[in-house]
Each structure stands twice: as C-alpha cells, then as structure tokens.
Design a protein around this motif. Structure first.
Motif, PDB file in Angstrom:
ATOM      1  N   ALA A 176       0.833  -1.211   0.000  1.00  0.00           N
ATOM      2  CA  ALA A 176       0.000   0.000   0.000  1.00  0.00           C
ATOM      3  C   ALA A 176       0.864   1.258   0.000  1.00  0.00           C
ATOM      4  N   ILE A 177       1.903   1.272   0.813  1.00  0.00           N
ATOM      5  CA  ILE A 177       2.797   2.433   0.875  1.00  0.00           C
ATOM      6  C   ILE A 177       3.479   2.651  -0.471  1.00  0.00           C
ATOM      7  N   VAL A 178       3.967   1.571  -1.068  1.00  0.00           N
ATOM      8  CA  VAL A 178       4.606   1.684  -2.385  1.00  0.00           C
ATOM      9  C   VAL A 178       3.620   2.261  -3.394  1.00  0.00           C
ATOM     10  N   LEU A 179       2.378   1.751  -3.393  1.00  0.00           N
ATOM     11  CA  LEU A 179       1.376   2.242  -4.350  1.00  0.00           C
ATOM     12  C   LEU A 179       1.019   3.693  -4.097  1.00  0.00           C
ATOM     13  N   ILE A 180       0.906   4.083  -2.847  1.00  0.00           N
ATOM     14  CA  ILE A 180       0.606   5.483  -2.533  1.00  0.00           C
ATOM     15  C   ILE A 180       1.711   6.384  -3.093  1.00  0.00           C
ATOM     16  N   LEU A 181       2.941   5.914  -3.004  1.00  0.00           N
ATOM     17  CA  LEU A 181       4.071   6.710  -3.495  1.00  0.00           C
ATOM     18  C   LEU A 181       4.166   6.725  -5.020  1.00  0.00           C
ATOM     19  N   ILE A 182       3.885   5.593  -5.662  1.00  0.00           N
ATOM     20  CA  ILE A 182       4.101   5.532  -7.119  1.00  0.00           C
ATOM     21  C   ILE A 182       2.844   5.740  -7.957  1.00  0.00           C
ATOM     22  N   SER A 183       1.660   5.733  -7.347  1.00  0.00           N
ATOM     23  CA  SER A 183       0.435   5.857  -8.148  1.00  0.00           C
ATOM     24  C   SER A 183       0.364   7.150  -8.964  1.00  0.00           C
ATOM     25  N   PRO A 184       0.851   8.295  -8.456  1.00  0.00           N
ATOM     26  CA  PRO A 184       0.840   9.481  -9.329  1.00  0.00           C
ATOM     27  C   PRO A 184       1.680   9.276 -10.597  1.00  0.00           C
ATOM     28  N   ALA A 185       2.821   8.623 -10.455  1.00  0.00           N
ATOM     29  CA  ALA A 185       3.668   8.358 -11.628  1.00  0.00           C
ATOM     30  C   ALA A 185       2.986   7.380 -12.579  1.00  0.00           C
ATOM     31  N   ILE A 186       2.298   6.398 -12.034  1.00  0.00           N
ATOM     32  CA  ILE A 186       1.571   5.436 -12.879  1.00  0.00           C
ATOM     33  C   ILE A 186       0.462   6.155 -13.642  1.00  0.00           C
ATOM     34  N   GLU A 187      -0.262   7.033 -12.959  1.00  0.00           N
ATOM     35  CA  GLU A 187      -1.327   7.804 -13.617  1.00  0.00           C
ATOM     36  C   GLU A 187      -0.767   8.664 -14.746  1.00  0.00           C
ATOM     37  N   THR A 188       0.368   9.301 -14.507  1.00  0.00           N
ATOM     38  CA  THR A 188       1.001  10.128 -15.529  1.00  0.00           C
ATOM     39  C   THR A 188       1.420   9.269 -16.714  1.00  0.00           C
ATOM     40  N   LEU A 189       2.036   8.151 -16.427  1.00  0.00           N
ATOM     41  CA  LEU A 189       2.458   7.239 -17.496  1.00  0.00           C
ATOM     42  C   LEU A 189       1.256   6.729 -18.280  1.00  0.00           C
TER      43      LEU A 189
END
Length: 182
Positions: free
Chosen positions: A161-174
């Motif tokens: 969950a912590i990893v996803l919270i941190l990387i989800s903005p980058a995933i959305e941008t990608l």
C-alpha cells in the motif's frame, strides 16, 4: 501498398487478439514481479513469503481500470506460488489476489475525492491481504497461526500500500501518455 480492410470481422479479431495479449502479459508480469523478490516469512513464524506481487496487482488496476483483469491478476499470482516452494497457497492466492484487484478497482471507482483515491484503495487492499492470508493460515495450519500470520501479512499488505501510494501518481502520468491502453 494497398491494405485491405475486411470490415467488422477483422476489427473483432484484432480486438480479441489484443485482449488475449494483454491478459497474457498481465499474467506473466504479475508472476515475474512476484517471484523476482522473494523473502521467506518463516523467521516470523509464518509460512509464505514477502514479495512485490501485490504492488503489481494494484498497479494494473490503475493502468487497465477494467474488472475483467481481476482473474488475470489472480492467475499470475497463483502461478508464482506454483513456481516457488509455496504451491499449497496457489488456490487461496488465486481467490485472494482476484478479490484484491476487485476491491481496489471498486474502491477507486466509487471514490471521487482525489486525495482519497490516492490512498484509501491501497490501504483497504493491504488490509484485505493481511486478513485473507491470516485466515488462509488458519485453514492450513490451525487457529494458532492467525496472529503471527496477521502480523506478517500486514507487513506485506501495508508495504504494498505504501509503495502504491508513493508511485500511483507516476503510474497515472504514465497511463495518460500511453494511448494504446484503453
């Protein structure tokens, strides 16, 4: 060079081929990500292992945003169990990770507030992982396995969950830049 268009039949075949390819790719990637980093949870008194598979499953919810990939994610996770010493978990993992995908998907679908969309689905997913695998351990090894398993799997689920919270903005941008994913 003349390219012939064979109409709706060809379009349907291309769409079907594309969907089959995407499902196969998700299965393979979830499996590979899951087994790429495997740390045994035995020192914590729990059978099973820590991995990045939950991150992959929840990431695909963001990227694909389609419920039909839930079973696909579960299959990739179960395949990883079959390729490690944890084969006994494969049927449970199939159900747990399929439901993980659906839980995160539905939570994302119904949340409107951006700050909640970036956190809550992954926290709920992490909680699901902890509880579901704790009950799996009870089924497999008896009630005394519940507390140690809950603790170890909470580490697994909430780390994801912590990893996803941190990387989800980058995933959305990608995702917004990858026009081939609809």
């Amino acid at each position: 060079m003349v390219i012939k268009n064979y109409g709706k039949e060809n379009d349907l075949m291309m769409k079907t081929t594309r969907q089959l390819l995407l499902h196969s790719l998700v299965i393979a990637l979830v499996c590979v990500v899951t087994i790429s980093l495997v740390v045994s949870l035995a020192p914590l008194g729990v059978n099973g292992f820590f991995n990045l598979g939950d991150v992959a499953v929840m990431s695909f919810v963001i990227v694909l945003n389609k419920p039909e990939f839930a079973l696909t994610s579960g299959l990739g996770s179960a395949m990883a169990d079959l390729l490690t010493p944890y084969q006994i978990y494969a049927p449970y993992t199939l159900v747990i990770k399929t439901l993980l995908y659906l839980i995160v998907y539905l939570t994302l679908k119904f949340l409107k507030r951006p700050s909640l969309r970036r956190t809550l689905p992954f926290i709920v997913g992490g909680l699901w992982i902890a509880i579901a695998y704790a009950f799996t351990e009870v089924v497999l090894y008896g009630s005394s396995a519940f507390i140690p398993s809950l603790g170890a799997n909470a580490i697994q689920g909430f780390s994801a969950a912590i990893v996803l919270i941190l990387i989800s903005p980058a995933i959305e941008t990608l995702k917004s830049r990858l026009h081939f994913i609809h």
